[in-house]
Write a protein that holds these residues in place. Structure first.
Motif, mmCIF file in Angstrom:
data_model
loop_
_atom_site.group_PDB
_atom_site.id
_atom_site.type_symbol
_atom_site.label_atom_id
_atom_site.label_comp_id
_atom_site.label_asym_id
_atom_site.label_seq_id
_atom_site.Cartn_x
_atom_site.Cartn_y
_atom_site.Cartn_z
ATOM 1 N N GLY A 1 0.822 -1.216 0.000
ATOM 2 C CA GLY A 1 0.000 0.000 0.000
ATOM 3 C C GLY A 1 0.849 1.256 0.000
ATOM 4 N N PHE A 2 1.881 1.249 0.829
ATOM 5 C CA PHE A 2 2.803 2.396 0.916
ATOM 6 C C PHE A 2 3.462 2.632 -0.451
ATOM 7 C CE2 PHE A 2 7.325 3.539 2.281
ATOM 8 C CZ PHE A 2 7.045 4.874 2.509
ATOM 9 N N SER A 3 3.921 1.557 -1.061
ATOM 10 C CA SER A 3 4.627 1.677 -2.347
ATOM 11 C C SER A 3 3.682 2.225 -3.411
ATOM 12 C CB SER A 3 5.184 0.321 -2.792
ATOM 13 O OG SER A 3 5.974 -0.223 -1.763
ATOM 14 N N GLU A 4 2.472 1.684 -3.463
ATOM 15 C CA GLU A 4 1.517 2.159 -4.477
ATOM 16 C C GLU A 4 1.150 3.624 -4.208
ATOM 17 O OE1 GLU A 4 -1.668 -0.320 -5.779
ATOM 18 O OE2 GLU A 4 -0.509 -2.157 -5.558
ATOM 19 N N ALA A 5 1.024 3.969 -2.913
ATOM 20 C CA ALA A 5 0.679 5.357 -2.571
ATOM 21 C C ALA A 5 1.799 6.320 -2.977
ATOM 22 C CB ALA A 5 0.399 5.469 -1.076
ATOM 23 N N LEU A 6 3.044 5.823 -2.928
ATOM 24 C CA LEU A 6 4.182 6.690 -3.281
ATOM 25 C C LEU A 6 4.262 6.968 -4.783
ATOM 26 C CD1 LEU A 6 7.159 5.420 -1.062
ATOM 27 C CD2 LEU A 6 5.965 7.618 -0.903
ATOM 28 N N ILE A 7 3.615 6.128 -5.605
ATOM 29 C CA ILE A 7 3.749 6.317 -7.057
ATOM 30 C C ILE A 7 3.364 7.749 -7.433
ATOM 31 C CG2 ILE A 7 2.820 5.638 -9.321
ATOM 32 C CD1 ILE A 7 2.560 2.768 -8.197
ATOM 33 N N GLU A 8 2.168 8.161 -7.016
ATOM 34 C CA GLU A 8 1.681 9.499 -7.400
ATOM 35 C C GLU A 8 2.414 10.589 -6.618
ATOM 36 O OE1 GLU A 8 -0.003 9.765 -10.051
ATOM 37 O OE2 GLU A 8 -0.088 11.938 -9.888
ATOM 38 N N ASP A 9 2.726 10.292 -5.358
ATOM 39 C CA ASP A 9 3.431 11.271 -4.532
ATOM 40 C C ASP A 9 4.786 11.616 -5.164
ATOM 41 O OD1 ASP A 9 4.085 12.925 -2.429
ATOM 42 O OD2 ASP A 9 4.508 11.300 -1.007
ATOM 43 N N LEU A 10 5.501 10.572 -5.600
ATOM 44 C CA LEU A 10 6.819 10.822 -6.201
ATOM 45 C C LEU A 10 6.667 11.542 -7.543
ATOM 46 C CD1 LEU A 10 8.589 7.439 -5.304
ATOM 47 C CD2 LEU A 10 8.954 9.673 -4.247
ATOM 48 N N ARG A 11 5.680 11.082 -8.347
ATOM 49 C CA ARG A 11 5.433 11.771 -9.627
ATOM 50 C C ARG A 11 5.211 13.267 -9.410
ATOM 51 N NH1 ARG A 11 0.832 8.135 -11.960
ATOM 52 N NH2 ARG A 11 2.090 6.472 -12.835
ATOM 53 N N ALA A 12 4.433 13.577 -8.360
ATOM 54 C CA ALA A 12 4.071 14.980 -8.119
ATOM 55 C C ALA A 12 5.190 15.753 -7.438
ATOM 56 C CB ALA A 12 2.800 15.031 -7.263
#
Ligand SMILES: NC(=O)c1ccc[n+]([C@@H]2O[C@H](COP(=O)([O-])OP(=O)(O)OC[C@H]3O[C@@H](n4cnc5c(N)ncnc54)[C@H](O)[C@@H]3O)[C@@H](O)[C@H]2O)c1
Length: 327
Positions: A173-184
């Motif tokens: 969950g953390f990894s998937e949540a980071l996808i958009e966070d890192l993109r942004a």
């Protein structure tokens, strides 16, 4: 990322299994590595052998660190910055992990919380510590190892795996949540989540060691009794795995044999798994399933989540998914 050559990677849990193989393969491909483990001797062996076989200019260093202890993680980070004379890292493999705390109902609370702490907090603390160094890289990759237990929360009929699954769902969950966070917010860094099926490693005995237990042969009768309590012993007798009236020595042998079988009868070796992980990272994948068992379980659970915990239906779907996979 086309190549690992000239990069610097951090690998946690480099003393054994997939972590050891990641260190070896990264170093062989020209990547410097800073690796840590709870087991300082084992990770020193990994680093020395990987460094000896690596091309010139590669540096492989090892550190003692318990990833579930934030102060130790910060000391590991500071020590590797110093030894590698660097202001950034290019790859972080959050690989260290243990099993234990199988039942929320019957397992000891300390064991449950220890497994959760290593498998979730270890990933969390290392990401907190290393993300600024990945952001300082021109192209950073965070690689978090979850498990098939990150999308399917048991080992099989009568085999709960609650602490591990809870932690591995958190890692996914953390990894998937980071996808958009890192993109942004940190577009030069990406994240990949690794979900292995059964891989042949010594994780069974390493997990006991990480809990502070001695080698199975040296365990006291009380420790054996705690590991294999009477209700579990009764199930093993019922399944014909141990004989009626089995002694503590029989149970010690069972643990040793269980570890050897887990390692030697796996469909994939640790080296093969590490190659799949590294190929996945190079390809840019965010989701790396390791092994055909992981792929067919993933397909079956996704095809019909409502039936995921109905054994007969799940096994039928996995067989169909495996049959549909091209050779
Ligand atoms: N082997 C499998 O079938 C399998 C399947 C799915 C996921 N995984 C995951 O893959 C990762 C690697 O597992 P493996 O099978 O190679 O296991 P392994 O036991 O061979 O290696 C794990 C290493 O992590 C180290 N470690 C344990 N606790 C630590 C801590 N608190 N701090 C630092 N190091 C610690 C151990 O000493 C060991 O050297 C783990 O996260 C595991 O949960 C393994």
């Amino acid at each position: 990322m086309d190549s690992f050559a000239g990069k610097l990677a951090v690998v946690t849990g480099g003393g054994s299994g997939m972590g050891r193989e990641l260190v070896r393969q990264l170093a062989a491909q020209g990547c410097s590595v800073a690796t840590c483990d709870l087991n300082a001797d084992a990770v020193a062996v990994t680093a020395a052998t990987a460094w000896a076989a690596a091309p010139p200019d590669v540096q492989v260093t090892s550190f003692a660190c318990d990833v579930s202890d934030e102060a130790q993680v910060l000391r590991f980070r500071d020590a590797l910055i110093d030894k590698h004379a660097t202001d950034h890292v290019d790859l972080v493999f959050n690989n260290a992990g243990i099993g234990g705390g199988e039942s929320f109902v019957t397992s000891r609370r300390e064991v449950w919380e220890r497994t959760f702490a290593v498998d979730w907090l270890g990933v969390y603390y290392c990401t907190r510590a290393f993300l600024p160094l990945l952001i300082a890289s021109s192209e950073g990759v965070l690689v978090n190892t979850s498990s098939v237990n990150g999308f399917f929360a048991t080992l099989g009929p009568g085999m709960p795996n609650t602490a591990y699954s809870t932690a591995k769902f958190a890692v996914r969950g953390f990894s998937e949540a980071l996808i958009e966070d890192l993109r942004a917010n940190a577009p030069n860094v990406r994240v990949a989540v690794v979900m292995p099926g059964h891989v042949g490693t010594d994780i069974v005995v390493n997990s006991l060691r990480a809990r502070g237990l001695p080698e199975p042969e040296q365990m006291s009768d009380a420790q054996i009794e705690e590991l294999i309590p009477p209700d579990v012993r009764a199930k093993l007798i019922g399944a014909g795995i141990v004989a009626e009236g089995a002694s503590a020595d029989d149970l010690r042998r069972l643990i040793v044999q269980g570890n050897a079988d887990f390692r030697d009868k796996a469909p994939l070796s640790a080296a093969e798994a590490a190659t799949i992980i590294l190929d996945g990272v190079r390809s840019g994948a965010w989701r790396i399933l390791v092994g055909e068992d992981a792929k067919s379980l993933d397909a079956a659970v996704r095809a019909d989540p409502d039936d995921a915990y109905d054994w007969a239906k799940l096994v039928k779907k996995m067989t169909e998914a495996a049959d549909a996979t091209p050779e």
